[in-house]
Design a protein around this motif. Structure first.
Motif, mmCIF file in Angstrom:
data_model
loop_
_atom_site.group_PDB
_atom_site.id
_atom_site.type_symbol
_atom_site.label_atom_id
_atom_site.label_comp_id
_atom_site.label_asym_id
_atom_site.label_seq_id
_atom_site.Cartn_x
_atom_site.Cartn_y
_atom_site.Cartn_z
ATOM 1 N N ASP A 20 -14.583 53.144 -31.990
ATOM 2 C CA ASP A 20 -14.870 54.281 -31.114
ATOM 3 C C ASP A 20 -15.280 55.522 -31.898
ATOM 4 O O ASP A 20 -15.926 56.414 -31.348
ATOM 5 C CB ASP A 20 -13.643 54.610 -30.258
ATOM 6 C CG ASP A 20 -13.378 53.564 -29.177
ATOM 7 O OD1 ASP A 20 -14.321 52.825 -28.830
ATOM 8 O OD2 ASP A 20 -12.230 53.481 -28.713
ATOM 9 N N MET A 21 -14.917 55.575 -33.174
ATOM 10 C CA MET A 21 -15.203 56.763 -33.992
ATOM 11 C C MET A 21 -16.601 56.742 -34.606
ATOM 12 O O MET A 21 -17.057 57.768 -35.118
ATOM 13 C CB MET A 21 -14.206 56.848 -35.163
ATOM 14 C CG MET A 21 -12.782 57.120 -34.799
ATOM 15 S SD MET A 21 -11.792 57.099 -36.328
ATOM 16 C CE MET A 21 -10.193 57.606 -35.685
ATOM 17 N N TRP A 37 -9.828 52.543 -41.426
ATOM 18 C CA TRP A 37 -8.758 51.730 -40.866
ATOM 19 C C TRP A 37 -8.425 50.613 -41.836
ATOM 20 O O TRP A 37 -9.306 49.996 -42.448
ATOM 21 C CB TRP A 37 -9.154 51.109 -39.521
ATOM 22 C CG TRP A 37 -8.077 50.179 -39.015
ATOM 23 C CD1 TRP A 37 -6.894 50.512 -38.432
ATOM 24 C CD2 TRP A 37 -8.077 48.742 -39.115
ATOM 25 N NE1 TRP A 37 -6.147 49.396 -38.150
ATOM 26 C CE2 TRP A 37 -6.845 48.293 -38.555
ATOM 27 C CE3 TRP A 37 -8.976 47.801 -39.615
ATOM 28 C CZ2 TRP A 37 -6.517 46.943 -38.486
ATOM 29 C CZ3 TRP A 37 -8.651 46.452 -39.554
ATOM 30 C CH2 TRP A 37 -7.430 46.033 -38.985
ATOM 31 N N GLU A 84 -9.972 51.457 -32.359
ATOM 32 C CA GLU A 84 -10.116 52.913 -32.425
ATOM 33 C C GLU A 84 -11.178 53.308 -33.444
ATOM 34 O O GLU A 84 -11.946 54.256 -33.227
ATOM 35 C CB GLU A 84 -8.777 53.557 -32.773
ATOM 36 C CG GLU A 84 -8.837 55.085 -32.782
ATOM 37 C CD GLU A 84 -7.511 55.742 -33.136
ATOM 38 O OE1 GLU A 84 -7.488 56.979 -33.246
ATOM 39 O OE2 GLU A 84 -6.509 55.009 -33.314
ATOM 40 N N ALA A 103 -7.819 55.749 -38.457
ATOM 41 C CA ALA A 103 -7.718 55.053 -37.171
ATOM 42 C C ALA A 103 -6.433 54.246 -37.113
ATOM 43 O O ALA A 103 -5.998 53.669 -38.115
ATOM 44 C CB ALA A 103 -8.921 54.144 -36.970
ATOM 45 N N SER A 104 -5.852 54.177 -35.929
ATOM 46 C CA SER A 104 -4.614 53.418 -35.764
ATOM 47 C C SER A 104 -4.884 51.948 -35.471
ATOM 48 O O SER A 104 -3.959 51.135 -35.517
ATOM 49 C CB SER A 104 -3.775 54.023 -34.634
ATOM 50 O OG SER A 104 -4.494 53.980 -33.410
ATOM 51 N N SER A 105 -6.119 51.618 -35.151
ATOM 52 C CA SER A 105 -6.476 50.230 -34.874
ATOM 53 C C SER A 105 -7.965 50.034 -35.163
ATOM 54 O O SER A 105 -8.733 51.011 -35.262
ATOM 55 C CB SER A 105 -6.192 49.878 -33.408
ATOM 56 O OG SER A 105 -7.059 50.607 -32.549
#
Length: 296
Positions: A68-69, A41, A65, A60-62
């Motif tokens: 969470d990965m 990200w 996010e 990741a878009s944020s």
């Protein structure tokens, strides 16, 4: 001989998409088998995608996010951004692979270190030279000496032009970027540093004088703005017994990256930080602050 890695690889998310993220962090983390580059990200999505693509990693878009990965987060961003984001990752229970310095100032560095301590997560610093086998040989030999004095330098021309001539480095200079490496080595090789004072301009050339708890005195010359064929990092220890010289000129840095990756993964799986952690980063930041104030 290193034992084969049998545990699951640690899933690491990478924050940042600049030259250091691309040429070191992503490449190292994707090399495995101890770690897996789970995602990238950055505030520029297209740059994050460029870093992730060669390794088949997600983008990741944020920041949320990315968390969470992964189970661990590596930071390859300016110190101010690291100090802003890393505490959130710690509070989310993610292990941290941190760059030096922890922050641009002592207050932000302390905030990050406190977040790590409060959350109990594993942390590790990318003090790159510390992981090289020849550095460890040097430090082991240094512990056998009663050092009277030391001279050291870390100088190069990367701030003059090129990819590493980034905003925070040009503004704050060699003290924050190169200083942690030499202060760390001198603190370990000579003895704990009691005080440090500086003279010069961090953006051109800055000279540090350290007084150590054992009475020894050491000096460190730092510059990112002198034209050289290649970076020069050298530490000379002087004692009644012998002179001991450490020079990175012939180092294969990939040897160090493999050790860093392995030890970070081991720390995450064991749930226990090694000595090169956020506390060490805070200790170095305190010395940097002493130097900065003395030169102001």
């Amino acid at each position: 001989m290193t034992e084969p890695w049998t545990a699951d690889p640690v899933r690491v998310g990478l924050v940042g998409a600049g030259p250091w993220a691309r040429t070191m962090h992503a490449r190292m983390l994707a090399a495995g088998p101890e770690t897996e580059l789970a995602g990238v990200w950055a505030r520029r999505p297209e740059a994050a995608a460029d870093v992730a693509a060669p390794y088949g990693a997600a983008t990741a878009s944020s920041f949320a996010e990315l968390l969470d990965m992964c189970e661990a987060v590596a930071f390859a961003v300016p110190p101010s951004v690291q100090a802003e984001l890393a505490p959130s990752a710690a509070r989310a229970g993610r292990a941290l692979l941190l760059e030096k310095p922890l922050g641009l100032d002592l207050a932000s560095a302390r905030g990050l270190a406190d977040a790590v301590a409060d959350s109990g997560v594993v942390s590790q610093l990318v003090l790159s030279k510390r992981y090289h086998p020849r550095t460890r040989e040097f430090l082991a030999r240094a512990r056998q000496l009663k050092v009277a004095g030391a001279r050291s330098c870390y100088v190069h021309g990367a701030f003059l032009d090129g990819e590493m001539a980034t905003g925070w480095r040009l503004e704050h200079g060699a003290l924050l970027d190169l200083g942690p490496h030499l202060l760390d080595l001198l603190d370990l090789a000579v003895g704990p540093i009691a005080s440090v004072r500086a003279a010069g301009d961090s953006r051109r050339w800055i000279e540090l004088t350290c007084e150590h708890q054992n009475g020894a005195v050491s000096q460190a010359s730092l510059s990112g703005a002198v034209r050289l064929p290649r970076a020069r990092t050298r530490v000379e220890l002087y004692s009644e017994e012998e002179e001991l010289v450490y020079d990175t000129a012939e180092f294969d840095q990939d040897e160090g990256w493999a050790v860093l990756r392995r030890e970070f993964a081991e720390a995450v799986r064991e749930g226990r930080s090694r000595d090169v952690d956020a506390r060490r980063g805070l200790r170095l930041q305190e010395l940097l602050e002493q130097a900065r104030r003395s030169a102001a």
